[in-house]
Design a protein around this motif. Structure first.
Motif, PDB file in Angstrom:
ATOM      1  N   PRO B  55       5.034   6.323  32.332  1.00  0.00           N
ATOM      2  CA  PRO B  55       4.479   5.465  31.514  1.00  0.00           C
ATOM      3  C   PRO B  55       3.207   4.757  32.321  1.00  0.00           C
ATOM      4  O   PRO B  55       3.267   4.640  33.535  1.00  0.00           O
ATOM      5  CB  PRO B  55       5.641   4.383  31.378  1.00  0.00           C
ATOM      6  N   ARG B  56       2.172   4.418  31.442  1.00  0.00           N
ATOM      7  CA  ARG B  56       1.153   3.723  32.014  1.00  0.00           C
ATOM      8  C   ARG B  56       1.198   2.257  32.257  1.00  0.00           C
ATOM      9  O   ARG B  56       1.831   1.697  31.389  1.00  0.00           O
ATOM     10  CB  ARG B  56      -0.141   3.864  31.212  1.00  0.00           C
ATOM     11  N   ASP B  57       1.009   1.961  33.500  1.00  0.00           N
ATOM     12  CA  ASP B  57       1.082   0.509  33.933  1.00  0.00           C
ATOM     13  C   ASP B  57      -0.098  -0.258  33.579  1.00  0.00           C
ATOM     14  O   ASP B  57      -1.235  -0.012  34.374  1.00  0.00           O
ATOM     15  CB  ASP B  57       1.418   0.192  35.386  1.00  0.00           C
ATOM     16  N   TYR B 100       3.971  -2.279  30.470  1.00  0.00           N
ATOM     17  CA  TYR B 100       3.916  -1.411  29.367  1.00  0.00           C
ATOM     18  C   TYR B 100       3.322  -1.956  28.216  1.00  0.00           C
ATOM     19  O   TYR B 100       3.269  -3.082  27.817  1.00  0.00           O
ATOM     20  CB  TYR B 100       5.009  -0.579  29.513  1.00  0.00           C
ATOM     21  N   TYR B 106      10.677   3.102  27.280  1.00  0.00           N
ATOM     22  CA  TYR B 106      11.130   4.241  28.060  1.00  0.00           C
ATOM     23  C   TYR B 106      12.649   4.192  28.574  1.00  0.00           C
ATOM     24  O   TYR B 106      13.051   4.671  29.563  1.00  0.00           O
ATOM     25  CB  TYR B 106      10.153   3.901  29.340  1.00  0.00           C
TER      26      TYR B 106
END
Lengths: 257, 257
Positions: B55-57, B100, B106
């Motif tokens: 996942p993108r922070d 996120y 997630y």
């Protein structure tokens, strides 16, 4: 001058309300604005319409509205006109307010305003173009009862807890609706306090009613109460009080530092 | 099971915080989640990563950050690690939390969760893709002091009054930051009250600090205080108190009707 623009806008749209400001909301009557702006360019040097087309009212029905949203809208629209004894149409107790994606874009021209009007800025509640993705809402005001009701449908980009509306999105709508009423009743105002009780989580996609009413006015302070319910009013989601203080428009612009 | 997923996530990201929920925030430790979910599919039947990539922070620096935003970020990042007497790096008092665009995406897989996880939904504060257009923020938490600070830069789509941040956008960040701290300290919680005093209008594009601290915990109630200031802390924009109540995750899902 801005008053003149506002008056002209008023001819097109009825009484012009700029809602959903910070903070700050303007009831754009010449009384308020003429007293607030001292140094403005002559009316002849600026266009009355900075944009070529008539502004879009974002509170008109669109294809993203659910049947429940449309039903609630139709209910209040029907109350905007009534038949009198002679069978003639007369003005009803409720009035639908228009809603734009800029707060004061359609009344620009003052040199005080020009440095704050950035073309790329957008009103928070109307800033996402995709219909139905964020805030779909329409505000009806009842002048006699000093109250208003907002029909609000929450979109997929307003999520907080999985499947539920973010508390900040609910606060945003409460600020918008109570501020619209306060501005309607008291002229230019600024939010001083919001006190919000979250009673029940609101499922994402819900259609709710946001009821706001005047509590009292004490000198520069306007106190508003607010309840958020299901459209049949059987379920209470949120309760709030809001306090607004009257300001001159210059107060806001002078605050930038 | 969700606890196992959360633990595995924890190995990658440190302690996993899902912030910015309704309402409701989860500190995803197995202690809380294992006690909350009774009926879930066996771990072997679901993928640990529902999406292929990590996942993108969203709280990492990007090109939309102003020098002031970056400076404040660097200040707190530097406090996340300290040198001990032997010149070795040790854990500092502050810790950066990841952020996120979904709250619990997630850690999916529970059958209770599955019907609430809609792929197209997005966390309100991370729902606009354009960098810098809405909420740019990063939260640092201080476990020992039971406090956190958020560096927040407001974007062009958050406008309320011309040139200023919408009160609802400020409320959204206050809910997000106080709720993150409450969830960090007390596990799954739901916002019960936000009481916000707007002291000064906030210019659009400002970078501010949102300071939150634990006031007290009384049984199921967690009380948080909050102040929003300029980055040099010389100007006070907003003050608030927030009350959160502890819940089981099932409480939220049972509330849908």
């Amino acid at each position: 001058m801005l008053g003149q623009i506002a008056r002209r806008l008023g001819q097109l749209h009825g009484q012009q309300i700029c809602n959903g400001l910070n903070g700050v909301r303007f009831k754009e009557t010449h009384r308020h604005l003429q007293s607030s702006f001292k140094t403005v360019r002559p009316i002849s040097t600026i266009p009355l319409w900075p944009f070529s087309s008539r502004p879009r009212d974002f509170s008109q029905p669109n294809s993203s509205w659910s049947p429940e949203m449309r039903k609630a809208y139709d209910h209040y629209i029907a109350l905007c006109d009534t038949d009198n004894e002679n069978g003639e149409k007369t003005k009803g107790p409720w009035r639908k307010l228009p809603s734009y994606n800029r707060s004061i874009k359609y009344a620009t021209g003052g040199i005080h305003l020009s440095k704050f009007i950035q073309a790329e800025n957008r009103l928070f509640t109307r800033s996402v173009k995709e219909q139905g993705a964020t805030f779909e809402y329409v505000v009806f005001v009842n002048k006699e009862e000093k109250s208003c009701v907002c029909v609000f449908q929450s979109g997929r980009l307003l999520e907080g807890a999985p499947g539920h509306v973010h508390g900040g999105a609910i606060a945003t709508m409460i600020d918008t609706v109570t501020g619209t009423l306060a501005g309607y009743l008291s002229g230019p105002i600024m939010t001083a306090n919001l006190n919000i009780d979250y009673r029940n989580p609101m499922p994402l996609g819900s259609v709710v009613l946001i009821h706001s009413a005047l509590d009292r006015i004490e000198r520069r302070k306007t106190f508003i109460t607010c309840k958020v319910t299901s459209t049949d009013e059987s379920k209470l989601y949120t309760e709030a009080t809001a306090l607004f203080v009257s300001i001159s428009v210059g107060h806001l612009f002078g605050s930038r530092n």
